[in-house]
Design a protein around this motif. Structure first.
Motif, PDB file in Angstrom:
ATOM      1  N   LEU A  48       1.114  -1.139  -0.100  1.00 50.53           N
ATOM      2  CA  LEU A  48       0.013   0.047   0.007  1.00 50.53           C
ATOM      3  C   LEU A  48       0.822   1.225   0.247  1.00 50.53           C
ATOM      4  CD1 LEU A  48      -2.843  -0.957   2.426  1.00 50.53           C
ATOM      5  CD2 LEU A  48      -3.066  -0.649   0.019  1.00 50.53           C
ATOM      6  N   VAL A  49       1.917   1.136   0.701  1.00 46.93           N
ATOM      7  CA  VAL A  49       2.831   2.335   0.935  1.00 46.93           C
ATOM      8  C   VAL A  49       3.597   2.535  -0.599  1.00 46.93           C
ATOM      9  CG1 VAL A  49       5.062   3.266   1.997  1.00 46.93           C
ATOM     10  CG2 VAL A  49       3.311   2.246   3.184  1.00 46.93           C
ATOM     11  N   GLU A  51       2.538   1.506  -3.435  1.00 45.66           N
ATOM     12  CA  GLU A  51       1.267   2.286  -4.402  1.00 45.66           C
ATOM     13  C   GLU A  51       1.252   3.715  -4.242  1.00 45.66           C
ATOM     14  OE1 GLU A  51      -2.959   1.032  -3.878  1.00 45.66           O
ATOM     15  OE2 GLU A  51      -1.989  -0.825  -4.306  1.00 45.66           O
ATOM     16  N   ARG A  52       1.462   4.376  -2.968  1.00 42.67           N
ATOM     17  CA  ARG A  52       1.306   5.725  -2.693  1.00 42.67           C
ATOM     18  C   ARG A  52       2.356   6.364  -3.144  1.00 42.67           C
ATOM     19  NH1 ARG A  52      -4.040   7.076  -1.608  1.00 42.67           N
ATOM     20  NH2 ARG A  52      -4.985   4.952  -1.892  1.00 42.67           N
ATOM     21  N   VAL A 146       6.135  14.070  -0.666  1.00 42.03           N
ATOM     22  CA  VAL A 146       4.817  13.512   0.115  1.00 42.03           C
ATOM     23  C   VAL A 146       5.221  12.992   1.445  1.00 42.03           C
ATOM     24  CG1 VAL A 146       4.829  11.357  -1.258  1.00 42.03           C
ATOM     25  CG2 VAL A 146       2.819  11.747   0.032  1.00 42.03           C
ATOM     26  N   ILE A 148       4.203   9.969   4.234  1.00 40.67           N
ATOM     27  CA  ILE A 148       3.240   8.886   4.667  1.00 40.67           C
ATOM     28  C   ILE A 148       3.684   8.598   6.024  1.00 40.67           C
ATOM     29  CG2 ILE A 148       2.418   6.673   4.036  1.00 40.67           C
ATOM     30  CD1 ILE A 148       3.383   6.956   1.218  1.00 40.67           C
ATOM     31  N   GLU A 204      -4.642  13.016   3.974  1.00 43.64           N
ATOM     32  CA  GLU A 204      -5.763  11.867   3.422  1.00 43.64           C
ATOM     33  C   GLU A 204      -5.533  10.630   4.568  1.00 43.64           C
ATOM     34  OE1 GLU A 204      -6.456   8.820  -0.080  1.00 43.64           O
ATOM     35  OE2 GLU A 204      -4.682  10.079  -0.305  1.00 43.64           O
ATOM     36  N   ILE A 206      -6.605   6.913   5.281  1.00 41.44           N
ATOM     37  CA  ILE A 206      -6.845   5.614   4.781  1.00 41.44           C
ATOM     38  C   ILE A 206      -7.123   4.586   5.890  1.00 41.44           C
ATOM     39  CG2 ILE A 206      -6.467   3.845   3.119  1.00 41.44           C
ATOM     40  CD1 ILE A 206      -4.305   6.079   1.930  1.00 41.44           C
ATOM     41  N   VAL A 269      -1.682  10.071   4.317  1.00 42.52           N
ATOM     42  CA  VAL A 269      -1.009  10.706   3.225  1.00 42.52           C
ATOM     43  C   VAL A 269      -0.983  12.292   3.259  1.00 42.52           C
ATOM     44  CG1 VAL A 269      -0.499  10.431   0.790  1.00 42.52           C
ATOM     45  CG2 VAL A 269      -1.545   8.483   1.959  1.00 42.52           C
ATOM     46  N   ARG A 271       0.399  15.992   2.139  1.00 45.28           N
ATOM     47  CA  ARG A 271       1.142  16.878   1.178  1.00 45.28           C
ATOM     48  C   ARG A 271       1.292  18.317   1.678  1.00 45.28           C
ATOM     49  NH1 ARG A 271       1.811  13.317  -3.428  1.00 45.28           N
ATOM     50  NH2 ARG A 271       0.269  11.804  -3.227  1.00 45.28           N
TER      51      ARG A 271
END
Ligand SMILES: C[S@@+](CC[C@H](N)C(=O)[O-])C[C@H]1O[C@@H](n2cnc3c(N)ncnc32)[C@H](O)[C@@H]1O
Length: 272
Positions: A48-49, A51-52, A146, A148, A204, A206, A269, A271
């Protein structure tokens, strides 16, 4: 009277304890990580990380990289990225292939705007000055970069908190015993957006809810025992409480066939 939650906060961020005991190797962290094998749905967190980080090119730093679960996977999946692992505990990064270095999240040895992404996964709750660490994360990433972060909800694994209090009560001979220490409470999924929102324009969240189901006590008890570095914080003999918890879980399984734990973790996530 001392405030138990203030004492717990101090113990969760106590550097000597983190470096010398909790993360002097990866035994306890690995026990916590491996409980998720029994979770449904099963989330591939490193995936998942990754992907981000899909649109990220260049340099990525993993702060509080621990036993390297995330950077090792990223090195495999994203050989194009330049990856650096940082952690305050030399013992836990000893087995992680380089480049890795000892560094503190509140004083990153990195130039301003030098990183295209930064990871702070399940670690900000251990930092005593969380706003300063957030400041550092914002400082080191590029304008289009970004960050995370990840953590657990205040409601995560509530059954284990209840199990601990029942076991501790049985050991002490008092109905319910004292609460166990919560590692993520200072930077829980509920608190994290506001703390990160101080320095990031977009945050964001998740959420990753799930249920762990086991058919024998082993994995649950190994997770519980992984808090041994904070054994002195519990006002109850740690090993006796773990033994009693094992019996309670075994009895539950003998009765119901399984033992279930509800989980709620999440990824943030951020920004600029
Ligand atoms: C729960 S582990 C998480 C490891 C890894 N990020 C993961 O998610 O698997 C927390 C890690 O943060 C590290 N840590 C704690 N405080 C830190 C700080 N102030 N600066 C850098 N690392 C820190 C610990 O040594 C430990 O390896």
């Amino acid at each position: 009277m001392t405030d138990p939650s203030a004492a717990h906060d101090a113990a969760v961020t106590d550097r000597t304890r983190l470096v010398g005991s909790a993360y002097n190797g990866d035994r306890d962290l690995a026990a916590r990580q491996s409980l998720y094998r029994w979770q449904t749905p099963r989330y591939d967190l490193p995936g998942l990380v990754a992907e981000r980080l899909g649109d990220v090119r260049g340099s990525v730093v993993d702060i509080g990289c621990g036993n390297g679960k995330f950077i090792q996977r990223l090195r495999q999946d994203r050989p194009d990225l330049s990856l650096l692992g940082l952690d305050i505990a030399p013992g836990i990064i000893a087995g992680v292939p380089g480049p890795v270095a000892v560094a503190d999240a509140t004083r990153l040895p990195l130039a301003t705007r030098s990183m295209d992404a930064a990871l702070a996964l399940h670690m900000l709750y251990h930092v005593s000055d969380i706003p300063q660490a957030v400041e550092e994360l914002a400082r080191v990433i590029t304008r289009g970069g970004v960050v995370i972060a990840s953590t657990n909800s205040d409601r995560d694994k509530a059954e284990l908190d209840d199990l601990w209090q029942r076991a501790a009560g049985d050991v002490l001979g008092t109905g319910r015993g004292p609460a166990r220490i919560s590692l993520s409470a200072r930077f829980s999924l509920e608190k994290a957006p506001a703390l990160l929102g101080e320095r990031f324009r977009r945050v964001e969240v998740i959420e990753l809810p799930g249920t762990i189901t086991v058919h024998e006590p082993g994995p649950v008890i190994a997770h519980m025992a992984s808090y041994r570095a904070w054994a002195d914080q519990h006002e109850v003999p740690f090993d006796a409480t773990i033994d009693r918890a094992r019996t309670l879980v075994a009895d539950h399984i003998a009765r119901d066939g399984t033992y279930r734990i509800t989980c709620l973790g999440g990824i943030l996530v951020c920004r600029p």
